[in-house]
Design an enzyme around this catalytic site. Structure first.
Site, short mmCIF file in Angstrom:
data_model
loop_
_atom_site.label_atom_id
_atom_site.label_comp_id
_atom_site.label_asym_id
_atom_site.label_seq_id
_atom_site.Cartn_x
_atom_site.Cartn_y
_atom_site.Cartn_z
CB THR A 11 23.72 -9.06 -11.30
OG1 THR A 11 24.10 -9.72 -12.51
CG2 THR A 11 24.02 -7.57 -11.43
CE LYS A 100 11.84 -7.87 -11.40
NZ LYS A 100 13.26 -7.53 -11.57
N GLY A 129 14.33 -0.58 -8.16
CA GLY A 129 15.76 -0.74 -7.97
C GLY A 129 16.27 0.12 -6.83
N GLY A 182 23.59 -4.75 -22.77
CA GLY A 182 23.32 -5.42 -21.51
C GLY A 182 22.12 -4.89 -20.77
CG ASP A 196 10.22 -6.12 -14.33
OD1 ASP A 196 10.73 -6.88 -13.50
OD2 ASP A 196 10.39 -4.87 -14.32
CE LYS A 200 10.53 -3.94 -11.32
NZ LYS A 200 11.50 -3.28 -12.24
N GLY A 298 20.13 -2.16 -12.05
CA GLY A 298 21.58 -2.03 -11.97
C GLY A 298 22.12 -2.67 -10.71
#
Length: 405
Positions: A11, A100, A129, A182, A196, A200, A298
């Protein structure tokens, strides 16, 4: 002309190639030279892809091509991504990444190699992002002593909590909805368990406080235990529940860093960051408070941040950009239970059982007409996490979350 290789054509990797092709003119202008993709490395087949002719399977071609000065790593994880990144840096090639997990766990080692080889290791897209946050920390806020940083750092969990708040749905139903759209992986463990966000906040801590923070030292709690009842009680008290990664100085050369759900006043800006959006709040001794807001994930927002790092790398090809932090030390990251705050508590017991445990006014009960019999919720006065555990020992506690005032 600067020639790059994109390692991983998923992606984000495909987004990087698209952004470079689509915005070629403005990218060349901002970099003061043309940037082109020479190779895309991926073991999969992509028949009919518009960039199919650039795809190769042999990473050694990139490694041994002196024309390639920058590698963009979008593979993810700490396996082959680590091997490829380290090899590129040792070969004198700069690396830009959105990974990350790799930055959080191996960033200190990779930055030292980059320094030794006089190349760059850049990772703006690894946190937030498309939100510019790493560059502002190391450049725009360089005159500040940063005392605290926190944020909504994961779009999946923020979407789930937003659905629970706005649609009054359960965690399980909100998760299924996120997967259908999604926004959540079929295996959402890294998101919903807070891993996650933990990685970060570890990266942000490295940058803000100048020492390496191992993600394993960051106490981490996810959102699976949050119920519609918690959401209702929070709303009744004027709060919303958000998953935050948070780090702050303790005043003795150490820091506290953790990830956990918090109640935030509905009047505060972070409480109104909804859906898959992210935010980062920074407290500097000269700046005061500033909030950075935007798309935390995204394809194109993240790819845009990666390409911005590519541009910066090209501009700093002769004189590398200084990004570094020192090693941590045992006990550098303190237990978040030592941190004082107000707390939200939901328990299966009568209010009278709670009143006897606190001094007068120490527990502010929250009214909720839909609450089941035998359950109460309250906000405490400021207290330490360890002290609160002692006070509540022996009770049937259903939820405990910090309040961020």
């Amino acid at each position: 002309m600067a020639k790059i290789a994109v390692l991983g054509y998923g992606t984000i990797g495909s987004g990087v190639v698209e952004v470079i092709a689509e915005n070629a003119a403005v990218i060349s202008k901002n970099a003061a030279e043309e940037i082109s993709v020479k190779y895309i490395v991926d073991i999969r087949e992509f028949p009919g892809d518009p960039f199919e002719k650039l795809i190769i399977k042999d990473f050694s071609i990139v490694l041994n091509d002196p024309e390639v000065s920058i590698a963009v790593e979008t593979i993810g994880g700490t396996g082959i991504a680590y091997d490829f990144t380290k090899s590129c840096l040792l070969a004198g090639k700069s690396v830009v990444t959105s990974n990350k997990e790799l930055v959080a766990t191996k960033g200190d080692e990779l930055l030292k190699i980059a320094e030794d080889k006089n190349v760059n290791y850049m990772f703006e897209a690894s946190v937030g992002g498309g939100i510019p946050i790493i560059r502002p920390i190391i450049q725009c806020l360089a005159a500040n002593v940063i005392n605290e940083i926190y944020g909504i750092l994961n779009g999946t969990t923020n979407y789930i909590l937003t659905e629970m708040i706005n649609s009054k749905t359960s965690f399980e139903d909100a998760l299924r909805g996120a997967q259908a759209k999604g926004f959540a992986e079929q295996n959402p463990e890294a998101d919903i368990e807070g891993k996650d966000a933990c990685r970060k906040i570890a990266i942000l801590s490295d940058l803000c406080f100048g020492r390496h923070v191992d993600p394993d030292d960051v106490k981490t709690e996810g959102i699976k235990g949050i119920t519609p009842q918690d959401v209702e009680y929070a709303a009744a008290a004027g709060y919303k529940i958000k998953l935050l990664g948070r780090a702050l100085r303790t005043g003795d050369g150490r820091i506290t860093a953790y990830t956990a759900p918090h109640l935030i006043s509905a009047a505060k800006l972070p409480a109104n960051v909804d859906g898959v959006m992210n935010c980062v709040v920074v407290h500097g001794n000269a700046l005061g408070e500033a909030m950075f807001y935007g798309a935390g994930a995204g394809k194109l927002p993240t790819a845009g941040a990666v390409v911005a790092d590519v541009i910066d790398t090209v501009k700093h090809r002769e004189k590398r950009k200084t990004i570094k932090w020192d090693d941590g030390f045992p006990g550098y990251v303190t237990d978040s239970d030592l941190l004082s705050s107000r707390f939200y508590v939901r328990a299966r017991c009568a209010e009278s059982n709670i009143k006897g445990l606190f001094s007068p006014g120490g527990a502010e009960f929250i009214g909720n007409k839909t609450a089941p019999d035998g359950v109460c919720a309250f906000l405490t006065k400021e207290t330490g996490g360890a002290e609160l555990k002692k006070i509540l020992a022996g009770l049937d506690i259903l939820s405990v979350f910090r309040v961020l005032d």
